[in-house]
Each structure stands twice: as C-alpha cells, then as structure tokens.
Scaffold this motif. Sequence first.
Motif, PDB file in Angstrom:
ATOM      1  N   LEU A  43       0.794  -1.070   0.037  1.00 41.74           N
ATOM      2  CA  LEU A  43      -0.046  -0.116   0.070  1.00 41.74           C
ATOM      3  C   LEU A  43       1.090   1.187   0.211  1.00 41.74           C
ATOM      4  O   LEU A  43       1.706   1.402   0.974  1.00 41.74           O
ATOM      5  N   THR A  47      -1.116   5.568  -3.454  1.00 39.28           N
ATOM      6  CA  THR A  47      -2.421   4.741  -3.562  1.00 39.28           C
ATOM      7  C   THR A  47      -3.469   5.701  -2.534  1.00 39.28           C
ATOM      8  O   THR A  47      -4.495   5.803  -2.588  1.00 39.28           O
ATOM      9  N   LEU A  48      -2.724   5.964  -1.064  1.00 41.40           N
ATOM     10  CA  LEU A  48      -3.503   6.572  -0.169  1.00 41.40           C
ATOM     11  C   LEU A  48      -3.811   8.092  -0.898  1.00 41.40           C
ATOM     12  O   LEU A  48      -4.960   8.492  -0.378  1.00 41.40           O
ATOM     13  N   ARG A  50      -4.692   8.735  -3.880  1.00 42.54           N
ATOM     14  CA  ARG A  50      -5.591   8.735  -4.739  1.00 42.54           C
ATOM     15  C   ARG A  50      -6.999   8.632  -4.124  1.00 42.54           C
ATOM     16  O   ARG A  50      -7.916   8.832  -4.268  1.00 42.54           O
ATOM     17  N   ALA A  51      -6.980   7.487  -3.078  1.00 46.39           N
ATOM     18  CA  ALA A  51      -7.989   7.462  -2.327  1.00 46.39           C
ATOM     19  C   ALA A  51      -8.700   8.821  -1.740  1.00 46.39           C
ATOM     20  O   ALA A  51      -9.591   8.775  -1.519  1.00 46.39           O
ATOM     21  N   GLU A  52      -7.733   9.432  -1.198  1.00 47.27           N
ATOM     22  CA  GLU A  52      -8.059  10.705  -0.588  1.00 47.27           C
ATOM     23  C   GLU A  52      -8.649  11.728  -1.542  1.00 47.27           C
ATOM     24  O   GLU A  52      -9.884  12.364  -1.408  1.00 47.27           O
ATOM     25  N   ALA A  54     -10.268  10.782  -4.034  1.00 45.86           N
ATOM     26  CA  ALA A  54     -11.655  10.151  -4.577  1.00 45.86           C
ATOM     27  C   ALA A  54     -12.681  10.437  -3.560  1.00 45.86           C
ATOM     28  O   ALA A  54     -13.821  10.932  -3.809  1.00 45.86           O
ATOM     29  N   ALA A  55     -12.256  10.241  -2.286  1.00 43.34           N
ATOM     30  CA  ALA A  55     -13.379  10.662  -1.349  1.00 43.34           C
ATOM     31  C   ALA A  55     -13.558  11.974  -1.253  1.00 43.34           C
ATOM     32  O   ALA A  55     -14.548  12.250  -1.139  1.00 43.34           O
TER      33      ALA A  55
END
Length: 148
Positions: A43, A47-48, A50-52, A54-55
């Motif tokens: 991880l 990647t984190l 990109r998740a942030e 998106a959220a």
Amino acid sequence: MALPEGRRLIHLVLRLLAAAGLAVNAAVHARLADRYDAVGDSLTQGTLFRAEAAAASLAVVLVLLWRHRSGDLFAWLVSAAGFGALLLYRYVDVGSLGPLPNMHEPVWFGDKTLAVWAEGISVVALTVLLLGRRRRRIRASDAAPPPE
C-alpha cells in the motif's frame, strides 16, 4: 421547516467554502499521487493520495448536490481525517503502521500548505453546518407539543 433568507445565504456560503476546500484537497492529492508511489510496499502513499482525492471528490458532490446530514458528515470526516493526518505526519515520525507506509515528511511546501488550509476551512464550514442543523432540530423538538 424552511430557513429564513439570511440563514439560507449563510448555508450557501458555508457549503461553497466546504466544497471549494474539498475540491482543492482532491486536486492537490491527485496531482501529487504519482510522486509518492515509491513510498510504501503493498500500500503506497500514492495509492492513499488517490483514495483521498476520490473521497474528497465524492464529498464535493454530496455537499453541493445532496445536501443531507449524512453527506455533510462524510465530507467532515474526509476533511478532518486529511487535516489530522497531514499535521500528524508533518510533526510526528509515526513510522509504518501495519500496511500504512511511513509518511513522515517534516517540511512545509506550497501544495502541503494549500492542502492544510483547504482541509481546515472545510472542517470549520462543515462543523458550523452540522452543529447548526442539530440546534435547529433541538429547537423544533422543544416547540412541538408533547405527545398524548
């Protein structure tokens, strides 16, 4: 129960501030994600990021279009988590936590400063919106006649 004109304007301004902060947060994290792909094993920090992004993007849509307490709460959680994580990893070398990489970065730079301000503004605006709804609901329940 409809809001008076002045309060509607305040709510609109708060929603626009929250959405703008979330949008800036999403843009900064999306822009920086590829620079952090090498940080971490399974991880990565990229990647984190990109998740942030998106959220935060989903939170913008919820704040502007859905305008529901649960959407505002989701947006607040995204902003508060990002704000807290940014400050934590700026000032504390936490190290790796399970699958999370060591994201300690003890410097301020333009995008990081922009992100922390954007997240902070979103947290404040959403806190006022969420607490304002709670106060209105409490007042409305006080004015309601007791059940028979």
